[in-house]
Design a protein around this motif. Structure first.
Motif, PDB file in Angstrom:
ATOM      1  N   SER A  70      -6.284  -6.512  10.183  1.00  0.00           N
ATOM      2  CA  SER A  70      -7.411  -5.617   9.906  1.00  0.00           C
ATOM      3  C   SER A  70      -7.264  -4.313  10.678  1.00  0.00           C
ATOM      4  CB  SER A  70      -8.715  -6.315  10.286  1.00  0.00           C
ATOM      5  OG  SER A  70      -9.799  -5.439  10.146  1.00  0.00           O
ATOM      6  N   TYR A  72      -4.443  -2.960  11.803  1.00  0.00           N
ATOM      7  CA  TYR A  72      -3.324  -2.200  11.236  1.00  0.00           C
ATOM      8  C   TYR A  72      -3.718  -1.506   9.935  1.00  0.00           C
ATOM      9  CZ  TYR A  72      -0.204  -4.365  14.640  1.00  0.00           C
ATOM     10  OH  TYR A  72       0.401  -4.780  15.785  1.00  0.00           O
ATOM     11  N   ARG A  73      -4.521  -2.178   9.097  1.00  0.00           N
ATOM     12  CA  ARG A  73      -4.973  -1.543   7.855  1.00  0.00           C
ATOM     13  C   ARG A  73      -5.852  -0.336   8.150  1.00  0.00           C
ATOM     14  NH1 ARG A  73      -4.813  -6.835   6.384  1.00  0.00           N
ATOM     15  NH2 ARG A  73      -6.989  -7.273   6.844  1.00  0.00           N
ATOM     16  N   LYS A  74      -6.710  -0.437   9.157  1.00  0.00           N
ATOM     17  CA  LYS A  74      -7.555   0.702   9.535  1.00  0.00           C
ATOM     18  C   LYS A  74      -6.706   1.857  10.047  1.00  0.00           C
ATOM     19  CE  LYS A  74     -11.648  -2.003  10.649  1.00  0.00           C
ATOM     20  NZ  LYS A  74     -12.507  -2.516  11.732  1.00  0.00           N
ATOM     21  N   ASP A  76      -3.539   2.441   9.309  1.00  0.00           N
ATOM     22  CA  ASP A  76      -2.795   2.993   8.175  1.00  0.00           C
ATOM     23  C   ASP A  76      -3.641   3.944   7.346  1.00  0.00           C
ATOM     24  OD1 ASP A  76      -0.491   1.676   8.861  1.00  0.00           O
ATOM     25  OD2 ASP A  76      -0.757   0.044   7.405  1.00  0.00           O
ATOM     26  N   LYS A  77      -4.915   3.669   7.203  1.00  0.00           N
ATOM     27  CA  LYS A  77      -5.805   4.544   6.430  1.00  0.00           C
ATOM     28  C   LYS A  77      -6.015   5.890   7.119  1.00  0.00           C
ATOM     29  CE  LYS A  77      -8.411   0.960   4.069  1.00  0.00           C
ATOM     30  NZ  LYS A  77      -9.714   0.318   3.896  1.00  0.00           N
ATOM     31  N   LYS A  78      -5.910   5.890   8.442  1.00  0.00           N
ATOM     32  CA  LYS A  78      -6.184   7.110   9.195  1.00  0.00           C
ATOM     33  C   LYS A  78      -4.931   7.919   9.511  1.00  0.00           C
ATOM     34  CE  LYS A  78     -10.477   5.569  11.000  1.00  0.00           C
ATOM     35  NZ  LYS A  78     -11.502   6.365  10.451  1.00  0.00           N
ATOM     36  N   ASN A  81       0.145  12.135   7.272  1.00  0.00           N
ATOM     37  CA  ASN A  81       1.558  12.448   7.090  1.00  0.00           C
ATOM     38  C   ASN A  81       1.795  13.873   7.557  1.00  0.00           C
ATOM     39  OD1 ASN A  81       2.210   9.975   6.000  1.00  0.00           O
ATOM     40  ND2 ASN A  81       1.646  10.615   3.940  1.00  0.00           N
TER      41      ASN A  81
END
Length: 88
Positions: A70, A72-74, A76-78, A81
């Motif tokens: 959970s 890591y998913r948060k 990744d969303k933030k 690039n």
């Protein structure tokens, strides 16, 4: 709840087993979700007197794994690039 279970297991050195219903309550999962984790090999089980029981160590490990996923998913969303800066 898992903090209490961690304390009981590590400090008091008590071996605990839980039923499917208890696991569902502790991890806030449905029996189907628990079965998926069991099929993936994340939760081991034994049968005692016709009842399937699970080891607390597996629950603690699974809870940590799900929590980290959970997080890591948060992250990744933030993540933004960024293109490398051109130093020329």
């Amino acid at each position: 709840m898992l903090n209490i279970l961690t304390y009981i297991y590590t400090v008091k050195e008590v071996s605990l087993t839980l039923t499917l219903q208890e696991i569902c309550e502790v991890l806030h999962m449905t029996p189907e979700e628990v079965e998926i984790q069991r099929q993936k090999g994340y939760i081991r089980f034994t049968t005692q007197k016709g009842m399937t029981v699970y080891e607390i160590t597996d629950l603690l490990r699974l809870e940590n794994m799900l929590e980290m996923g959970s997080i890591y998913r948060k992250i990744d969303k933030k993540v933004m690039n960024l293109e490398p800066l051109n130093n020329e």
